[in-house]
Design a protein around this motif. Structure first.
Motif, PDB file in Angstrom:
ATOM      1  N   GLN A   1     -22.921  -1.960   6.986  1.00 55.57           N
ATOM      2  CA  GLN A   1     -23.130  -0.597   6.507  1.00 55.57           C
ATOM      3  C   GLN A   1     -21.959   0.317   6.851  1.00 55.57           C
ATOM      4  OE1 GLN A   1     -25.851   0.247   4.577  1.00 55.57           O
ATOM      5  NE2 GLN A   1     -26.117  -1.987   4.656  1.00 55.57           N
ATOM      6  N   ARG A   2     -21.026  -0.164   7.630  1.00 55.45           N
ATOM      7  CA  ARG A   2     -19.881   0.661   8.031  1.00 55.45           C
ATOM      8  C   ARG A   2     -18.881   0.746   6.882  1.00 55.45           C
ATOM      9  NH1 ARG A   2     -17.814  -2.063  13.448  1.00 55.45           N
ATOM     10  NH2 ARG A   2     -17.916  -3.846  12.023  1.00 55.45           N
ATOM     11  N   GLN A   3     -18.474   1.969   6.558  1.00 56.33           N
ATOM     12  CA  GLN A   3     -17.546   2.180   5.451  1.00 56.33           C
ATOM     13  C   GLN A   3     -16.198   2.670   5.975  1.00 56.33           C
ATOM     14  OE1 GLN A   3     -18.937   4.552   2.192  1.00 56.33           O
ATOM     15  NE2 GLN A   3     -21.026   3.735   2.307  1.00 56.33           N
ATOM     16  N   TYR A   4     -15.140   2.160   5.340  1.00 55.07           N
ATOM     17  CA  TYR A   4     -13.780   2.543   5.680  1.00 55.07           C
ATOM     18  C   TYR A   4     -13.062   2.979   4.398  1.00 55.07           C
ATOM     19  CZ  TYR A   4     -14.733  -0.267   9.868  1.00 55.07           C
ATOM     20  OH  TYR A   4     -15.272  -0.788  11.010  1.00 55.07           O
ATOM     21  N   PHE A   5     -12.079   3.854   4.570  1.00 51.29           N
ATOM     22  CA  PHE A   5     -11.202   4.170   3.445  1.00 51.29           C
ATOM     23  C   PHE A   5      -9.890   3.425   3.669  1.00 51.29           C
ATOM     24  CE2 PHE A   5      -7.962   6.411   1.074  1.00 51.29           C
ATOM     25  CZ  PHE A   5      -8.595   6.651  -0.136  1.00 51.29           C
ATOM     26  N   GLY A   6      -9.494   2.625   2.682  1.00 55.05           N
ATOM     27  CA  GLY A   6      -8.309   1.807   2.861  1.00 55.05           C
ATOM     28  C   GLY A   6      -7.551   1.569   1.580  1.00 55.05           C
TER      29      GLY A   6
ATOM     30  N   THR B   1      -7.449  -8.117  -0.078  1.00 54.79           N
ATOM     31  CA  THR B   1      -6.548  -8.125   1.076  1.00 54.79           C
ATOM     32  C   THR B   1      -6.215  -6.690   1.452  1.00 54.79           C
ATOM     33  OG1 THR B   1      -5.595 -10.236   0.354  1.00 54.79           O
ATOM     34  CG2 THR B   1      -4.356  -8.972   1.987  1.00 54.79           C
ATOM     35  N   ILE B   2      -6.725  -6.240   2.583  1.00 56.87           N
ATOM     36  CA  ILE B   2      -6.535  -4.859   3.038  1.00 56.87           C
ATOM     37  C   ILE B   2      -5.165  -4.731   3.706  1.00 56.87           C
ATOM     38  CG2 ILE B   2      -7.475  -2.992   4.455  1.00 56.87           C
ATOM     39  CD1 ILE B   2      -9.377  -3.907   2.274  1.00 56.87           C
ATOM     40  N   VAL B   3      -4.421  -3.674   3.345  1.00 58.18           N
ATOM     41  CA  VAL B   3      -3.100  -3.467   3.951  1.00 58.18           C
ATOM     42  C   VAL B   3      -3.048  -2.205   4.810  1.00 58.18           C
ATOM     43  CG1 VAL B   3      -1.906  -4.721   2.128  1.00 58.18           C
ATOM     44  CG2 VAL B   3      -2.201  -2.244   1.909  1.00 58.18           C
ATOM     45  N   TRP B   4      -4.042  -1.317   4.674  1.00 60.34           N
ATOM     46  CA  TRP B   4      -4.041  -0.094   5.485  1.00 60.34           C
ATOM     47  C   TRP B   4      -5.450   0.476   5.523  1.00 60.34           C
ATOM     48  CZ3 TRP B   4      -4.865   5.265   4.542  1.00 60.34           C
ATOM     49  CH2 TRP B   4      -4.438   6.115   5.573  1.00 60.34           C
ATOM     50  N   VAL B   5      -5.841   1.009   6.676  1.00 63.12           N
ATOM     51  CA  VAL B   5      -7.157   1.628   6.843  1.00 63.12           C
ATOM     52  C   VAL B   5      -6.975   2.981   7.510  1.00 63.12           C
ATOM     53  CG1 VAL B   5      -9.466   1.413   7.825  1.00 63.12           C
ATOM     54  CG2 VAL B   5      -8.241  -0.638   7.087  1.00 63.12           C
ATOM     55  N   ALA B   6      -7.555   4.027   6.913  1.00 63.07           N
ATOM     56  CA  ALA B   6      -7.422   5.377   7.467  1.00 63.07           C
ATOM     57  C   ALA B   6      -8.291   5.540   8.712  1.00 63.07           C
ATOM     58  CB  ALA B   6      -7.803   6.411   6.405  1.00 63.07           C
ATOM     59  N   ASN B   7      -9.583   5.408   8.552  1.00 64.03           N
ATOM     60  CA  ASN B   7     -10.534   5.635   9.649  1.00 64.03           C
ATOM     61  C   ASN B   7     -10.881   4.333  10.351  1.00 64.03           C
ATOM     62  OD1 ASN B   7     -11.802   4.917   7.167  1.00 64.03           O
ATOM     63  ND2 ASN B   7     -13.795   5.500   7.991  1.00 64.03           N
ATOM     64  N   ARG B   8      -9.872   3.601  10.759  1.00 65.55           N
ATOM     65  CA  ARG B   8     -10.103   2.269  11.333  1.00 65.55           C
ATOM     66  C   ARG B   8     -10.937   2.317  12.608  1.00 65.55           C
ATOM     67  NH1 ARG B   8      -4.315  -0.039  13.365  1.00 65.55           N
ATOM     68  NH2 ARG B   8      -5.701  -1.754  13.935  1.00 65.55           N
ATOM     69  N   ASN B   9     -10.852   3.386  13.371  1.00 64.60           N
ATOM     70  CA  ASN B   9     -11.608   3.501  14.622  1.00 64.60           C
ATOM     71  C   ASN B   9     -12.870   4.353  14.489  1.00 64.60           C
ATOM     72  OD1 ASN B   9      -9.811   2.025  16.472  1.00 64.60           O
ATOM     73  ND2 ASN B   9      -8.356   3.647  15.987  1.00 64.60           N
ATOM     74  N   THR B  10     -13.078   4.957  13.299  1.00 65.65           N
ATOM     75  CA  THR B  10     -14.247   5.826  13.103  1.00 65.65           C
ATOM     76  C   THR B  10     -14.896   5.525  11.766  1.00 65.65           C
ATOM     77  OG1 THR B  10     -12.759   7.531  12.241  1.00 65.65           O
ATOM     78  CG2 THR B  10     -13.423   7.702  14.565  1.00 65.65           C
TER      79      THR B  10
ATOM     80  N   GLN C   1     -21.032   5.621   8.815  1.00 64.48           N
ATOM     81  CA  GLN C   1     -22.228   4.796   8.991  1.00 64.48           C
ATOM     82  C   GLN C   1     -23.245   4.955   7.862  1.00 64.48           C
ATOM     83  OE1 GLN C   1     -22.423   2.567  11.273  1.00 64.48           O
ATOM     84  NE2 GLN C   1     -20.640   3.173  12.501  1.00 64.48           N
ATOM     85  N   ASN C   2     -22.939   5.739   6.822  1.00 61.06           N
ATOM     86  CA  ASN C   2     -23.884   5.895   5.710  1.00 61.06           C
ATOM     87  C   ASN C   2     -23.119   6.014   4.400  1.00 61.06           C
ATOM     88  OD1 ASN C   2     -23.169   8.759   5.299  1.00 61.06           O
ATOM     89  ND2 ASN C   2     -24.135   9.021   7.310  1.00 61.06           N
ATOM     90  N   SER C   3     -23.826   6.232   3.314  1.00 61.48           N
ATOM     91  CA  SER C   3     -23.207   6.232   1.981  1.00 61.48           C
ATOM     92  C   SER C   3     -22.795   7.626   1.512  1.00 61.48           C
ATOM     93  CB  SER C   3     -24.186   5.631   0.964  1.00 61.48           C
ATOM     94  OG  SER C   3     -25.382   6.400   0.939  1.00 61.48           O
ATOM     95  N   THR C   4     -22.773   8.608   2.414  1.00 59.07           N
ATOM     96  CA  THR C   4     -22.447   9.977   1.998  1.00 59.07           C
ATOM     97  C   THR C   4     -20.979  10.325   2.245  1.00 59.07           C
ATOM     98  OG1 THR C   4     -23.068  10.873   4.163  1.00 59.07           O
ATOM     99  CG2 THR C   4     -24.799  10.729   2.485  1.00 59.07           C
TER     100      THR C   4
ATOM    101  N   GLY D   1     -21.520  13.007   5.820  1.00 53.17           N
ATOM    102  CA  GLY D   1     -22.552  14.014   5.623  1.00 53.17           C
ATOM    103  C   GLY D   1     -23.292  14.391   6.879  1.00 53.17           C
ATOM    104  N   SER D   2     -23.419  13.468   7.818  1.00 53.65           N
ATOM    105  CA  SER D   2     -24.177  13.746   9.034  1.00 53.65           C
ATOM    106  C   SER D   2     -23.318  14.219  10.191  1.00 53.65           C
ATOM    107  CB  SER D   2     -24.948  12.485   9.453  1.00 53.65           C
ATOM    108  OG  SER D   2     -24.031  11.427   9.709  1.00 53.65           O
ATOM    109  N   LYS D   3     -22.002  13.921  10.146  1.00 50.85           N
ATOM    110  CA  LYS D   3     -21.146  14.237  11.284  1.00 50.85           C
ATOM    111  C   LYS D   3     -19.998  15.173  10.950  1.00 50.85           C
ATOM    112  CE  LYS D   3     -22.007   9.793  13.573  1.00 50.85           C
ATOM    113  NZ  LYS D   3     -21.381   8.560  14.117  1.00 50.85           N
ATOM    114  N   GLY D   4     -19.817  15.530   9.709  1.00 45.89           N
ATOM    115  CA  GLY D   4     -18.706  16.381   9.334  1.00 45.89           C
ATOM    116  C   GLY D   4     -17.425  15.588   9.196  1.00 45.89           C
TER     117      GLY D   4
END
Length: 815
Positions: free
Chosen positions: A59-64, A74-83, A86-89, A105-108
């Motif tokens: 369920q963990r989502q990353y922007f990459g 094949t992922i070459v870069w991840v923005a929020n690799r450490n954060t 946890q949801n679809s918002t 949506g839940s954490k800003g």
């Protein structure tokens, strides 16, 4: 009225969401747009794609960022690799300050690019470039790369792409470097980093936290001086810039259509991959060599490491072990100290070492403008200076590097290397010169004696040599001689017959699928092992020539040494160094007493030695070699119980980056064959990895894979190990040999590695460089998947018939 306003607001929001600009085919993002899951940016040429993603069912989502048309992704870069979100918002957008942010949506705001330069810019956009670089820029201006307001290339993850710069600001910082993922499905910061160390003269290092594990060395004008780059330099152009303010390192491809990436994997191993359209997968063209000399400061201070010598560590000329007893027992941690102190006032000299990987430069001094002679003068003026070398080897050499106090982490270079001059007291240099004179006199005398003896010998044996030459010519002609086959040393058949007491049964020490093996003693007392190829064996002329050709060129402490061969009519003999402790299977499958002769420390050392031998075959030898018949009976043990891989009759060699092939003649031993080879005839370096995994599990369990059946679950040994692993009962898999808690975790780790090696799919198995690192490391390992032939004995036996004594077999057609 209030109710009417609420309805109106709801309708407006719905309208805006329904007509939100679509991003699936665009390569830019403007301030009035945002991105959510399933929406992506695509670079203009369609090479790269950026968006939210997850791993499997997580369920963990990353922007990459990933390659758009390459599968699997094949992922070459991840923005929020450490954060991770946890949801679809989650959404990505530009905020009012022009910074790129990820909102939950839940954490800003959970991630912010902090693009401080964008506050005064009015028309900011986000664009994904064809280089894979995600940038924030002023849409009203035509910016050069250096003028981007923000770019992902400045914040690398585990992947180094063409055009990206590893940049270190020497004045204010920061340092840009690669950081490994925590695991293959967790992009969070791992333990390992690939960086340019800017202390002293800049050098490339791989570190675990703050501890250096490996040094690529300093830049010598062409490449880092400790790295073998013969293959990579054919396709890539590297550049390194060092100024008073900055260090920058990058690469570019000679061919713009080439897709390549450099990755620091979760185990700290760097790998260079090129995408193959023909094979539709990633092909590794380089990886860091993993031998003992690559371990940082393996031989400690003032020493030289040479993997082709035994022992591998030696004190530098004029130095002696600090702790003599420990040094003799191969404990080199104390390093070496000077035999004679330097006398700065009365003059010292320098001894030249050639073809070296230069020592650690983190405490060195450098000047890019001095000549080598000026560098020597500079070193002599400083009583703490102990070595000097050119910093740049181009055009005959230039620049000056000075070392002080101690030499750390120097080795014989695997390819070319460069010169370094070590400072010695004048008396040590005089002593060396005298020794060289004595050696020269002795050599001349020896040469004269040799010439006289040679003349006599030639006259006395000319007839014999003609006969032997005729026999060799007859043999090679009969069997279609290949120009590149080197038959090494040819022994007279009568000499081997005499050495083995006419192949007496008393001298017989074993028998494999290709014939019996005898112990012999030559006239000079040299003990040998003689493999007498059976006339009815599966190893014919081609296998015989193949083994001779390969073994004559291989030199490694974990490979059996071939002395030569003998040929007479239909007789074909292979003569090896004698292994007094026989083969590994004698101990691990023998009686209880024999089994207990190998304690757990020795068993784990044997596994590590086998892994290093395979790594040499797959990566470090001149040719890339796939053994194809690795099994416990082909692992021999010398007097010190050091394992040595033998029997190369089925081995295949490859040139360049080739690492796989197909055959219609499946040869090997059931129980050790991977499924893709036994069923389809497809073999690669991962075939040997599978066999190695079987050997590991056999050594730890004390049980043969073939013939074992768990009566309760009808599983073979691999399936049994897998079941106990997933039930967290792996201690039940361990052979009945006493062990303490201190070593039990190591044994469990070796089981884990063994299971990774025997996974069903070849692409899931690690390569041997990763295996060697995993065996000695302490970092987290990936989860293994089901092993090949998981269903057990019935499935294994259904592949085809084989002999019950694990002899090597062949089938004429692959299924």
């Amino acid at each position: 009225m209030k109710k009417h306003n609420k309805v109106l607001i709801l309708m407006v929001c719905t309208f805006l969401l329904c007509f939100k600009p679509t991003l699936s085919k665009q390569n830019t993002l403007t301030p009035n747009q945002f991105m959510q899951y399933h929406e992506t940016l695509v670079s203009s040429a369609g090479m790269y794609e950026a968006g939210f993603f997850n791993f499997g069912d997580s369920q963990r989502q990353y922007f990459g960022i990933w390659y758009k048309n390459i599968s699997p992704r094949t992922i070459v870069w991840v923005a929020n690799r450490n954060t991770p979100v946890q949801n679809s918002t989650a959404m990505l957008k530009l905020n009012n300050q022009g910074s790129l942010v990820i909102l939950d949506g839940s954490k800003g705001v959970i991630w912010n690019s902090n693009s401080s330069r964008t506050a005064a810019v009015k028309s900011v956009i986000v664009q994904l470039l064809d280089s894979g670089n995600l940038v924030v820029k002023d849409a009203s201006r035509s910016f050069k790369n250096e003028d981007f307001l923000w770019e992902s290339f400045n914040y690398p993850g585990d992947t180094f792409l063409a055009g990206m710069k590893l940049r270190s600001n020497l004045v204010t910082g920061p340092y840009r470097y690669l950081t490994s993922w925590r695991s293959s499905e967790d992009p969070a910061d791992g333990e390992f980093s690939y960086r340019i160390d800017t202390h002293g003269f800049p050098q490339q290092v791989i570190a675990k936290g703050k501890t250096i594990l490996y040094r690529g060395g300093s830049w010598n004008g062409y490449h880092f001086n400790g790295v073998s780059w013969q293959i990579v330099h054919r396709v890539l152009n590297y550049s390194f810039m060092l100024t008073d303010k900055e260090v920058t390192y990058q690469y570019a491809t000679f061919n713009s259509s080439m897709i390549t990436r450099f990755v620091l994997d979760p185990y700290g191993i760097p790998n260079r991959f090129i995408w193959s359209d023909q094979k539709q997968n990633w092909v590794a063209i380089s990886s860091r060599a993993v031998d003992q000399c690559e371990d940082y400061a393996f031989c400690s201070i003032n020493s030289n490491c040479n993997i082709n010598d035994f022992p591998v560590c030696e004190c530098l000329e004029g130095f002696m072990p600090k702790f003599q007893t420990k040094w003799k027992s191969s404990n080199w941690s104390g390093g070496c100290r000077r035999r004679t102190k330097l006398n700065c006032l009365n003059g010292d000299g320098f001894l030249k070492y050639t073809s070296m990987k230069l020592p650690d430069t983190s405490t060195s001094w450098y000047d890019k403008n001095l000549s080598l002679e000026e560098c020597k003068t500079m070193c002599l003026k400083n009583c703490s200076c102990i070595a000097y070398a050119n910093s740049d080897i181009r055009d005959g050499g230039s620049g000056c590097l000075l070392w002080f106090n101690n030499i750390v982490d120097m080795r014989k270079h695997p390819d070319v290397g460069q010169d370094i001059y070590i400072r010695l007291a004048s008396s040590e240099l005089d002593h060396k010169k005298n020794n060289e004179k004595l050696k020269l006199v002795g050599t001349l005398a020896g040469v004269i004696a040799f010439i006289i003896g040679l003349i006599v010998l030639v006259l006395a044996t000319s007839a014999y040599r003609k006969k032997l030459g005729y026999m060799k010519m007859l043999f090679l002609s009969k069997h279609k001689k290949e120009k590149d086959v080197d038959l090494a040393t040819i022994f007279d058949f009568s000499i081997i017959t005499s050495a083995t007491n006419h192949f007496s049964n008393k001298n017989k020490i074993g028998e494999g699928g290709f014939g019996p093996v005898y112990k012999g003693i030559l006239a000079d007392g040299q003990e040998i092992a003689v493999k007498r190829l059976s006339k009815t064996s599966g190893q014919g002329t081609e296998e015989f020539k193949n083994e001779v050709k390969l073994m004559a060129t291989l030199q490694h402490r974990n490979l059996v040494k071939l002395f030569g061969c003998s040929i007479q009519q239909d007789e074909k003999l292979l003569i090896y160094e004698f292994m007094p402790n026989r083969s590994l299977d004698y101990f691990i499958f023998g009686t209880t007493l024999q089994s207990k002769l190998l304690d757990w420390t020795k068993r784990l050392e044997i596994i590590d030695g086998i892994a290093r031998g395979l790594l040499y075959l797959h990566q470090d030898s001149t040719l890339r070699i796939i053994h194809r018949d690795l099994k416990t009976s082909n692992i021999l043990l010398d007097i010190d119980m050091i394992p040595k891989i033998s029997d190369f009759g089925l081995a295949r060699s490859f040139m360049g980056d080739q690492a796989e092939a197909n055959t219609n003649r499946v040869m090997g031993t059931y129980g050790y064959m991977p499924p893709e080879y036994a069923v389809h005839g497809f073999f690669s370096i991962k075939s040997d990895v599978f066999s190695f995994g079987v050997v590991v599990l056999e050594i730890i369990s004390g049980t043969k894979n073939r013939g074992f059946c768990d009566p309760q679950h009808n599983l073979n040994l691999l399936g049994h190990a897998w079941r106990l692993w997933i039930e967290e009962r792996s201690l039940e898999f361990i052979a009945d040999i006493s062990y303490d808690d201190a070593i039990s975790s190591k044994i469990i780790r070796f089981i884990h590695v063994g299971l990774l090696c025997v996974q069903q799919k070849p692409e899931n198995r690690p390569n041997m460089s990763s295996v060697v690192f995993m065996l000695k490391g302490e970092n987290l390992l990936p989860k293994p998947s089901k092993p090949g032939f998981y269903a057990g004995r019935d499935t294994t036996n259904s592949i085809g018939s084989s002999s019950i004594n694990d002899a090597s077999i062949s089938m004429l057609e692959a299924r």
